[in-house]
Design a protein around this motif. Structure first.
Motif, PDB file in Angstrom:
ATOM      1  N   LEU A  29       0.821  -1.206   0.000  1.00 22.51           N
ATOM      2  CA  LEU A  29       0.000   0.000   0.000  1.00 22.51           C
ATOM      3  C   LEU A  29       0.864   1.268   0.000  1.00 22.51           C
ATOM      4  N   ALA A  30       1.969   1.234   0.744  1.00 25.48           N
ATOM      5  CA  ALA A  30       2.855   2.398   0.794  1.00 25.48           C
ATOM      6  C   ALA A  30       3.431   2.709  -0.582  1.00 25.48           C
ATOM      7  N   PHE A  31       3.904   1.685  -1.295  1.00 27.63           N
ATOM      8  CA  PHE A  31       4.479   1.911  -2.620  1.00 27.63           C
ATOM      9  C   PHE A  31       3.397   2.197  -3.656  1.00 27.63           C
ATOM     10  N   LEU A  32       2.191   1.690  -3.412  1.00 31.19           N
ATOM     11  CA  LEU A  32       1.085   2.027  -4.310  1.00 31.19           C
ATOM     12  C   LEU A  32       0.771   3.519  -4.234  1.00 31.19           C
ATOM     13  N   ILE A  33       0.776   4.054  -3.036  1.00 30.58           N
ATOM     14  CA  ILE A  33       0.546   5.491  -2.848  1.00 30.58           C
ATOM     15  C   ILE A  33       1.660   6.302  -3.512  1.00 30.58           C
ATOM     16  N   ILE A  34       2.907   5.829  -3.370  1.00 28.45           N
ATOM     17  CA  ILE A  34       4.037   6.510  -4.019  1.00 28.45           C
ATOM     18  C   ILE A  34       3.860   6.511  -5.535  1.00 28.45           C
ATOM     19  N   ASP A  35       3.453   5.357  -6.099  1.00 23.49           N
ATOM     20  CA  ASP A  35       3.229   5.268  -7.543  1.00 23.49           C
ATOM     21  C   ASP A  35       2.153   6.257  -7.995  1.00 23.49           C
ATOM     22  N   MET A  61      27.752  -6.236  -7.577  1.00 22.36           N
ATOM     23  CA  MET A  61      28.333  -4.929  -7.291  1.00 22.36           C
ATOM     24  C   MET A  61      27.240  -3.906  -6.981  1.00 22.36           C
ATOM     25  N   ALA A  62      26.106  -4.036  -7.657  1.00 25.13           N
ATOM     26  CA  ALA A  62      24.977  -3.149  -7.359  1.00 25.13           C
ATOM     27  C   ALA A  62      24.421  -3.432  -5.977  1.00 25.13           C
ATOM     28  N   LEU A  63      24.521  -4.695  -5.548  1.00 21.85           N
ATOM     29  CA  LEU A  63      24.031  -5.067  -4.213  1.00 21.85           C
ATOM     30  C   LEU A  63      24.854  -4.383  -3.127  1.00 21.85           C
ATOM     31  N   LEU A  64      26.142  -4.129  -3.400  1.00 23.19           N
ATOM     32  CA  LEU A  64      26.986  -3.465  -2.414  1.00 23.19           C
ATOM     33  C   LEU A  64      26.501  -2.050  -2.113  1.00 23.19           C
ATOM     34  N   LEU A  65      25.812  -1.430  -3.072  1.00 18.57           N
ATOM     35  CA  LEU A  65      25.300  -0.069  -2.882  1.00 18.57           C
ATOM     36  C   LEU A  65      23.990  -0.050  -2.105  1.00 18.57           C
ATOM     37  N   LYS A  66      23.314  -1.176  -2.058  1.00 21.98           N
ATOM     38  CA  LYS A  66      22.038  -1.258  -1.321  1.00 21.98           C
ATOM     39  C   LYS A  66      21.897  -2.647  -0.687  1.00 21.98           C
ATOM     40  N   PRO A  67      22.728  -2.952   0.288  1.00 23.63           N
ATOM     41  CA  PRO A  67      22.731  -4.293   0.899  1.00 23.63           C
ATOM     42  C   PRO A  67      21.425  -4.639   1.589  1.00 23.63           C
ATOM     43  N   TRP A  68      20.666  -3.623   2.006  1.00 26.11           N
ATOM     44  CA  TRP A  68      19.390  -3.883   2.670  1.00 26.11           C
ATOM     45  C   TRP A  68      18.383  -4.556   1.739  1.00 26.11           C
ATOM     46  N   SER A  69      18.577  -4.399   0.427  1.00 26.18           N
ATOM     47  CA  SER A  69      17.596  -4.903  -0.536  1.00 26.18           C
ATOM     48  C   SER A  69      17.478  -6.414  -0.522  1.00 26.18           C
ATOM     49  N   ILE A  70      18.511  -7.106  -0.024  1.00 25.95           N
ATOM     50  CA  ILE A  70      18.451  -8.567   0.021  1.00 25.95           C
ATOM     51  C   ILE A  70      17.407  -9.038   1.019  1.00 25.95           C
ATOM     52  N   PHE A  71      17.002  -8.136   1.930  1.00 25.19           N
ATOM     53  CA  PHE A  71      15.911  -8.426   2.864  1.00 25.19           C
ATOM     54  C   PHE A  71      14.610  -7.750   2.437  1.00 25.19           C
ATOM     55  N   THR A  72      14.702  -6.495   1.982  1.00 26.13           N
ATOM     56  CA  THR A  72      13.479  -5.744   1.695  1.00 26.13           C
ATOM     57  C   THR A  72      12.745  -6.261   0.456  1.00 26.13           C
ATOM     58  N   TYR A  73      13.474  -6.874  -0.472  1.00 27.69           N
ATOM     59  CA  TYR A  73      12.831  -7.310  -1.716  1.00 27.69           C
ATOM     60  C   TYR A  73      11.728  -8.324  -1.463  1.00 27.69           C
ATOM     61  N   MET A  74      11.866  -9.114  -0.393  1.00 27.28           N
ATOM     62  CA  MET A  74      10.900 -10.176  -0.133  1.00 27.28           C
ATOM     63  C   MET A  74       9.608  -9.663   0.500  1.00 27.28           C
ATOM     64  N   PHE A  75       9.497  -8.344   0.645  1.00 25.80           N
ATOM     65  CA  PHE A  75       8.245  -7.731   1.112  1.00 25.80           C
ATOM     66  C   PHE A  75       7.651  -6.787   0.062  1.00 25.80           C
ATOM     67  N   LEU A  76       8.257  -6.763  -1.115  1.00 25.19           N
ATOM     68  CA  LEU A  76       7.859  -5.832  -2.174  1.00 25.19           C
ATOM     69  C   LEU A  76       7.234  -6.617  -3.325  1.00 25.19           C
TER      70      LEU A  76
END
Length: 296
Positions: A29-35, A61-76
């Motif tokens: 819902l949060a990202f839907l509102i952003i969209d 190498m892109a993962l090194l710039l956003k290491p949190w994404s390895i966890f956050t992606y599974m909620f998106l």
């Protein structure tokens, strides 16, 4: 009672499975509102960029710039159907999972399955020639790998457990899980969402490994859950300790019984209020008192 209060109350009282579903829905819902907001200003590319920062990339190498994404992606999730089916599967198979394992194991398998899916996704895109020909790093999102880990963890541990399907009747859980895996394998050559299907397989493999160790009395989620606990405690605000000194003598039996009678009287009053006016008429403090009394 406001709907927001009901949601907060349901989240607070709900178990791990309920909270996982709520978090996924809240993020969607949060990202839907952003969209919607950025679309109204013809700035859809900004919304896409924001979402990409929480999606796991295929490029390490892109993962090194956003290491949190390895966890956050599974909620998106991409869209409504994407999250709908993932949450339905999570709810159905999560309830079966909890018949054999505890909530902390469910949470551990959810995260570890997601990590296994992300790992296989990145490895595949950087090894297989059919997937490695990309000009910019593809990204992945969704709880599918986590859900597949829960499905295969349950099916591998109790393969003869039967689920009732419309038009088919009772079907063994392992056959259902294998059918889902075959669909992923069939979809791989299309290259439309190959990375996603490979991630599903990564989650499934993690679930099978969890079950194989579980049948031997081993819990592979134990160390991971401890690591996550320590990680959360590092970023959580620690309350300031306050030391007080009191010269009040210890409570005697008479005072204890008086307090107990007073507390019971308050609970009786709340129950009488529910009978006459309903649960929604209670104040937040009264609901908390009733909840605390039910857990004692």
């Amino acid at each position: 009672m406001a709907i927001t209060d009901e949601i907060k109350d349901s989240f607070r009282r709900g178990g791990v499975l309920t909270r996982l579903i709520y978090i996924n829905l809240g993020v969607f819902l949060a990202f839907l509102i952003i969209d919607i907001l950025f679309s109204l200003f013809n700035q859809q590319h900004i919304a896409t960029m924001v979402k990409s920062w929480f999606s796991v990339p295929a490029d390490p190498m892109a993962l090194l710039l956003k290491p949190w994404s390895i966890f956050t992606y599974m909620f998106l999730h991409y869209d409504f159907l994407h999250i709908l089916f993932n949450m339905l599967y999570l709810y159905w198979f999560g309830r079966i999972f909890l018949q054999f394992f505890n909530p902390r194991q469910l949470l551990g398998v959810y995260f570890m399955g997601g990590l296994a899916g992300a790992l296989l996704y990145m490895v595949s895109y950087n090894i297989f020639p059919a997937l490695s020909n990309f000009t910019e790093s593809p990204i992945m999102m969704g709880a599918s790998a986590s859900v597949m880990a829960i499905i295969f963890g349950t099916a591998s541990y109790s393969p003869n457990y039967r689920v009732h399907l419309i038009f088919l009747g009772p079907v063994k859980l392992m056959y259902l899980a294998i059918g889902m895996l075959i669909l992923d394998l069939i979809a791989i050559p299309t290259l439309s969402n190959t990375g996603g299907h490979l991630a599903h397989i990564g989650g499934a493999l993690l679930g099978m490994y969890f079950a194989s160790r579980g049948t031997k009395g081993k819990d592979i989620t134990m160390r991971f859950n401890r690591f996550m606990d320590s990680l959360v405690s590092m970023f959580s605000r620690k309350p300031k300790m306050r030391v007080t000194h009191s010269n009040k003598p210890p409570t005697n039996d008479m005072e204890y019984n008086a307090r107990k009678r007073k507390k019971q009287g308050e609970i009786d009053r709340i129950l009488d209020k529910i009978k006459t006016s309903g649960y929604d008429s209670l104040s937040k403090q009264e609901k908390d008192d009733l909840f605390n009394a039910s857990n004692n």
